[in-house]
Design a protein around this motif. Structure first.
Motif, short mmCIF file in Angstrom:
data_model
loop_
_atom_site.label_atom_id
_atom_site.label_comp_id
_atom_site.label_asym_id
_atom_site.label_seq_id
_atom_site.Cartn_x
_atom_site.Cartn_y
_atom_site.Cartn_z
N GLU A 32 0.81 -1.22 0.00
CA GLU A 32 0.00 0.00 0.00
C GLU A 32 0.85 1.26 0.00
OE1 GLU A 32 -2.50 -3.13 2.09
OE2 GLU A 32 -0.41 -2.49 2.11
N GLN A 33 1.86 1.30 0.85
CA GLN A 33 2.64 2.51 1.06
C GLN A 33 3.82 2.64 0.10
OE1 GLN A 33 1.54 4.91 2.67
NE2 GLN A 33 1.49 4.69 4.88
N PHE A 89 6.17 -3.61 14.09
CA PHE A 89 6.98 -2.43 14.37
C PHE A 89 8.39 -2.84 14.80
CE2 PHE A 89 2.64 -0.89 15.12
CZ PHE A 89 2.66 0.32 14.43
N ASN A 90 9.38 -2.03 14.41
CA ASN A 90 10.73 -2.22 14.93
C ASN A 90 10.75 -1.90 16.42
OD1 ASN A 90 11.75 -2.94 12.48
ND2 ASN A 90 13.10 -1.18 12.24
N LYS A 91 11.54 -2.64 17.17
CA LYS A 91 11.69 -2.34 18.60
C LYS A 91 12.47 -1.05 18.77
CE LYS A 91 11.40 -7.03 20.48
NZ LYS A 91 12.07 -8.06 21.30
N ILE A 92 11.98 -0.19 19.67
CA ILE A 92 12.69 1.04 19.98
C ILE A 92 13.89 0.68 20.88
CG2 ILE A 92 12.53 3.33 20.99
CD1 ILE A 92 10.78 2.94 18.51
N ASN A 93 15.03 1.29 20.61
CA ASN A 93 16.26 1.02 21.36
C ASN A 93 16.09 1.43 22.83
OD1 ASN A 93 18.90 1.06 22.48
ND2 ASN A 93 19.79 1.36 20.45
N GLN A 94 16.10 0.45 23.74
CA GLN A 94 15.87 0.74 25.15
C GLN A 94 17.01 1.55 25.77
OE1 GLN A 94 14.73 -2.55 27.62
NE2 GLN A 94 12.84 -2.93 26.50
N LYS A 95 18.23 1.37 25.28
CA LYS A 95 19.36 2.15 25.80
C LYS A 95 19.15 3.63 25.55
CE LYS A 95 22.89 -1.47 25.37
NZ LYS A 95 24.19 -1.86 24.73
N PRO A 172 2.47 -3.39 6.21
CA PRO A 172 3.52 -2.40 6.46
C PRO A 172 3.01 -0.96 6.42
CG PRO A 172 4.35 -4.11 5.02
CD PRO A 172 2.87 -4.35 5.18
N TYR A 173 2.99 -0.31 7.59
CA TYR A 173 2.62 1.10 7.74
C TYR A 173 1.18 1.36 7.29
CZ TYR A 173 7.69 0.99 7.74
OH TYR A 173 9.00 0.64 8.01
N TYR A 174 0.32 0.38 7.42
CA TYR A 174 -1.05 0.52 6.93
C TYR A 174 -1.95 -0.52 7.60
CZ TYR A 174 -4.80 1.37 3.54
OH TYR A 174 -6.00 1.72 2.94
N ILE A 175 -3.23 -0.14 7.83
CA ILE A 175 -4.22 -1.10 8.32
C ILE A 175 -5.14 -1.46 7.17
CG2 ILE A 175 -6.11 -1.50 9.93
CD1 ILE A 175 -4.77 0.46 11.84
N GLN A 176 -5.04 -2.69 6.71
CA GLN A 176 -5.81 -3.17 5.57
C GLN A 176 -7.17 -3.69 6.05
OE1 GLN A 176 -4.77 -3.48 1.93
NE2 GLN A 176 -6.97 -3.34 2.21
N VAL A 321 2.28 19.57 14.74
CA VAL A 321 2.69 19.46 13.35
C VAL A 321 1.57 18.82 12.53
CG1 VAL A 321 5.16 19.35 13.80
CG2 VAL A 321 3.84 17.25 13.82
N PRO A 322 1.30 19.33 11.34
CA PRO A 322 0.32 18.68 10.47
C PRO A 322 0.92 17.42 9.86
CG PRO A 322 1.29 20.57 9.36
CD PRO A 322 1.85 20.56 10.75
N ILE A 323 0.12 16.40 9.78
CA ILE A 323 0.57 15.15 9.16
C ILE A 323 -0.60 14.55 8.38
CG2 ILE A 323 0.15 13.88 11.32
CD1 ILE A 323 2.44 11.99 10.51
N ARG A 324 -0.37 14.23 7.11
CA ARG A 324 -1.44 13.80 6.23
C ARG A 324 -1.91 12.38 6.55
NH1 ARG A 324 2.23 13.36 0.73
NH2 ARG A 324 3.72 11.86 1.52
N ARG A 325 -2.96 11.97 5.89
CA ARG A 325 -3.50 10.63 6.09
C ARG A 325 -2.42 9.59 5.78
NH1 ARG A 325 -7.52 9.49 1.01
NH2 ARG A 325 -7.45 7.44 2.00
N TRP A 326 -2.23 8.64 6.67
CA TRP A 326 -1.22 7.60 6.53
C TRP A 326 0.19 8.18 6.33
CZ3 TRP A 326 -3.32 3.34 8.16
CH2 TRP A 326 -4.67 3.08 7.90
#
Length: 348
Positions: A32-33, A89-95, A172-176, A321-326
């Motif tokens: 999709e993306q 999602f990728n894991k965010i670096n805990q350090k 990926p980066y989308y809800i189908q 901040v403005p952020i568009r759809r998806w």
């Protein structure tokens, strides 16, 4: 280049670049993306077997060139085929997150929990359920009431009673959204008269027959019952099961919120903090079909905005901040520690 290279772009943006030229394969059009991911990766020339203009769900556009151009330019909407592309999602670096806490708050001797989610969440520990506020560093609150949520190990069967529900699942980066059940995904919601959502930190194998859905994985399975799929916030559930609450060797002077993000459709794909320069980087995405004004609240003073340039508004400790759809957006800020008196205002 394969489809995984394209999928990784957003979680590593603005640092990952696919190069000036990309040759598309037909399977890429099921993503999709695709247009947005190619645009933010810095690709200049896209080669495909047909001359075409490809439009993504966020209304991003890419144009393709070919050695043998067709007479007219084809207009294509992604995805060409609605299929499940298992993605998490990728894991965010805990350090990195620990360094952020150490930079922003004075630590006393003791331990506490850090909810690294920028929203409220539940933490399952031993036989108890703990509610934590958005970005909370503290002890949380123990719950005794039923929250219609449970954690299973490797398998679960749910009798929904639905004959022909609607399925929403994470791509990926989308809800189908589809009328057909995907065989494999990391997160899915089944909705008809009510909704059941299932997420796992391992790929789910699914089977649905006469109202009963069977889910199996090699990891933990989170199940939640809500009135609607929208209420469940499938993207947040998957983020939570991917990114655990952190136990810190740090006791703040009072429970406080390090950060939070509004509205609920906005999710951080990436977080990095350079403590030497005081630079906080985030990649955020709006998991909604509507454009929004995203607000990031911090337990800090924002001394400089590096990215983006189109800030809707800036206050002492927050930006809009403005952020568009998806849409996928890079935020980069220089931040400073708050004086203790102002930090107390972040107490929760």
């Amino acid at each position: 280049m394969n489809i995984d290279d394209i999928i990784k772009v957003a979680s590593e943006y603005p640092y990952k670049n696919l190069g000036d030229n990309v040759k598309l394969e037909d399977q890429f059009l099921n993503l999709e993306q695709l247009p947005q991911l190619l645009n933010i990766s810095g690709v200049k020339n896209v080669i495909w077997k047909y001359k075409a203009k490809i439009i993504g769900p966020d209304l991003s556009i890419i144009k393709t060139a070919t050695e043998k151009e067709n007479d007219t330019e084809l207009l294509i909407r992604t995805p060409v085929n609605k299929i499940s592309i298992p993605w998490i999602f990728n894991k965010i670096n805990q350090k990195v997150l620990r360094k952020l806490v150490e930079y922003l708050i004075p630590c006393k001797e003791g331990t506490s929990l850090f909810n690294i989610s920028a929203w409220e969440r539940y933490y399952f520990r031993d036989n108890s359920i703990i509610e934590l506020k958005e970005g909370e560093v503290g002890d949380g609150r123990s719950l005794k009431d039923n929250i219609n949520m449970k954690i299973e190990d490797k398998a679960t069967v749910i009798d929904t009673g639905f004959f022909n529900p609607q399925f929403s699942y994470i791509n990926p980066y989308y809800i189908q959204i589809s009328d057909k059940l995907p065989e494999n995904t990391y997160g899915i919601s089944i909705e008809l008269d009510g909704a059941f959502s299932i997420v796992s930190d391992s790929i789910l194998t699914l089977d649905f027959k006469l109202g009963k859905i069977k889910a199996e994985s090699n990891g933990k399975i989170l199940v939640i019952k809500t009135k609607t799929t929208a209420e469940a916030k499938l993207h947040r559930l998957l983020w939570d099961i991917t990114n655990n609450v952190i136990e810190l060797d740090c006791k703040p002077p009072f429970p406080l919120s390090i950060y939070r993000i509004e509205p609920s459709s906005v999710i951080p794909l990436y977080i990095n903090f350079n403590e030497k320069m005081g630079i906080l980087d985030m990649i955020i995405e709006n998991f909604s079909e509507k454009p929004v004004i995203a607000t990031l609240y911090l337990a800090s003073r924002i001394s400089k905005i590096i990215e983006p340039k189109n800030i809707s508004s800036l206050e002492y400790d927050r930006i809009r901040v403005p952020i568009r759809r998806w849409g996928i957006l890079h935020i980069s800020l220089e931040i400073k520690r708050l004086p203790d008196l102002l930090l107390k205002r972040k107490a929760i």
